[in-house]
Design a protein around this motif. Structure first.
Motif, PDB file in Angstrom:
ATOM      1  N   ASN A  20      52.099 -65.483  27.718  1.00 26.03           N
ATOM      2  CA  ASN A  20      51.424 -66.402  26.791  1.00 26.03           C
ATOM      3  C   ASN A  20      51.075 -67.745  27.413  1.00 26.03           C
ATOM      4  O   ASN A  20      50.896 -68.738  26.695  1.00 26.03           O
ATOM      5  CB  ASN A  20      52.269 -66.617  25.536  1.00 26.03           C
ATOM      6  CG  ASN A  20      52.399 -65.352  24.707  1.00 26.03           C
ATOM      7  OD1 ASN A  20      53.437 -64.686  24.764  1.00 26.03           O
ATOM      8  ND2 ASN A  20      51.373 -64.993  23.965  1.00 26.03           N
TER       9      ASN A  20
ATOM     10  N   ASN B 216      47.899 -69.428  26.001  1.00 22.58           N
ATOM     11  CA  ASN B 216      48.103 -70.034  24.679  1.00 22.58           C
ATOM     12  C   ASN B 216      48.736 -71.410  24.797  1.00 22.58           C
ATOM     13  O   ASN B 216      48.416 -72.336  24.050  1.00 22.58           O
ATOM     14  CB  ASN B 216      48.998 -69.141  23.815  1.00 22.58           C
ATOM     15  CG  ASN B 216      48.438 -67.753  23.620  1.00 22.58           C
ATOM     16  OD1 ASN B 216      48.716 -66.856  24.399  1.00 22.58           O
ATOM     17  ND2 ASN B 216      47.643 -67.563  22.593  1.00 22.58           N
TER      18      ASN B 216
ATOM     19  N   GLN C 104      49.339 -65.332  16.761  1.00 18.98           N
ATOM     20  CA  GLN C 104      50.078 -65.613  17.990  1.00 18.98           C
ATOM     21  C   GLN C 104      49.887 -67.069  18.423  1.00 18.98           C
ATOM     22  O   GLN C 104      50.834 -67.739  18.836  1.00 18.98           O
ATOM     23  CB  GLN C 104      49.620 -64.681  19.106  1.00 18.98           C
ATOM     24  CG  GLN C 104      50.335 -64.881  20.441  1.00 18.98           C
ATOM     25  CD  GLN C 104      51.806 -64.521  20.372  1.00 18.98           C
ATOM     26  OE1 GLN C 104      52.166 -63.355  20.354  1.00 18.98           O
ATOM     27  NE2 GLN C 104      52.668 -65.532  20.343  1.00 18.98           N
TER      28      GLN C 104
ATOM     29  N   ASP D 241      43.355 -65.872  24.109  1.00 13.71           N
ATOM     30  CA  ASP D 241      43.795 -67.234  23.792  1.00 13.71           C
ATOM     31  C   ASP D 241      42.577 -68.095  23.444  1.00 13.71           C
ATOM     32  O   ASP D 241      41.430 -67.681  23.667  1.00 13.71           O
ATOM     33  CB  ASP D 241      44.503 -67.826  25.006  1.00 13.71           C
ATOM     34  CG  ASP D 241      43.537 -67.969  26.169  1.00 13.71           C
ATOM     35  OD1 ASP D 241      43.022 -69.078  26.403  1.00 13.71           O
ATOM     36  OD2 ASP D 241      43.250 -66.945  26.837  1.00 13.71           O
TER      37      ASP D 241
END
Length: 306
Positions: free
Chosen positions: A63, A66, A144, A288
């Motif tokens: 991630n 993100n 998310q 993202d």
């Protein structure tokens, strides 16, 4: 006089001692309150984790994009994110690490670690710094981002981006459907070394934008074979079967793309109609905000400027 002096002196000592103890207790309580105010409890999928409110040294084993989208400070990143050309400028000086590089992770002195639930050494990572894990695909792509926002104490910023993105993507989708027709189909196909891939509606490469946010249609064969699994592998001979009225070609610059010179490819209706829109595979493998904004701009220009 001596007998009177001794009790008074003893009483004075007791008073001074008590004051000192109170000051120490107050200092300890103040310090404890300050520490508590610098952290909060994040409700992760594995349970509550005490994390810093303003992490300054994040290691993102997953991630990472993100986290970058929220302008958080990363000191360690996974190799795949590091290779993505979209993030090159943002990752200058950031170390590449894996869950196996425990010594390097310790040297980086992280105050927060983000990992995948499938990774090894989660317990050991927790000993180094608070570690939050996510399971890939458990949350949809927008939720998310909001969860990463919660973790970094930037939920407001994450929600603002999600709302803005949805509005922009839905508006662009309406314009595209009005131009190409409600029943026109779109395929997302990627070139590999010896095979090809076609994608469902949640496997990056802009599929979330095209199929979820814009509500464009995929060909029946793609829906049958790739929607549930997310991805389907096939040989070059089957290219015409998976090509929709429009094709988003995720072109990998590191593989042999000579198929584009074959008669098989040239005779596909979408190719003849100039309905092939290329994206760079290396810059399209995440979902993202940075990647989504980048791809949304490409799709808007490709579909609407011709």
């Amino acid at each position: 006089m001596k007998k009177l002096f001794i009790p008074i002196l003893f009483l004075f000592v007791l008073i001074v001692s008590a004051c000192g103890n109170n000051e120490t207790e107050n200092e300890e309580n103040t310090t404890k309150t300050e520490v508590e105010s610098e952290t909060f409890t994040y409700q992760s999928e594995t349970g509550p984790v005490e994390v810093p409110k303003d992490p300054q040294r994040i290691i993102a084993l997953t991630n990472g994009p993100n986290v970058l989208a929220l302008d958080a400070n990363i000191v360690g990143i996974d190799e795949w994110t590091n290779m993505n050309p979209l993030f090159e400028e943002r990752l200058g000086g950031v170390e590449i690490v894996t869950e196996d590089n425990l010594e390097k992770i310790i040297e980086l002195e992280p105050d927060l670690i983000i990992a995948g639930s499938y990774m090894k050494n989660i317990d050991k990572l927790n000993e180094i710094a608070p570690t939050v894990v996510y399971t890939w695909g458990k949350l949809d792509y927008l939720t998310q981002q909001i969860e990463i926002g919660k973790l970094l104490n930037k939920e407001k910023e994450a929600i603002e981006w999600v709302n803005d993105f949805k509005e922009r993507a839905e508006s662009t989708g309406e314009a595209i459907r009005a131009k190409i027709g409600e029943d026109a189909t779109v395929s997302v196909i990627e070139s590999g070394d010896k095979e090809f891939y076609v994608f469902g509606n949640n496997y990056a490469r802009g599929t979330e934008i095209l199929y979820q946010a814009m509500n464009l249609k995929m060909p029946n064969k793609v829906q049958e074979l790739a929607l549930e699994s997310g991805i389907y592998t096939f040989s070059s001979e089957m290219l015409p079967e998976f090509a929709g009225d429009y094709v988003i070609l995720s072109k990998n610059p590191d593989v042999d793309n000579s198929f584009m010179d074959t008669e098989l490819w040239k005779n596909i209706p979408a190719v003849k109609d100039n309905h092939i829109y290329e994206i760079n595979t290396k810059a399209s493998t995440y979902s993202d905000p940075i990647t989504l904004d980048y791809l949304l701009e490409i799709f808007e220009e490709s579909f609407l400027s011709n």
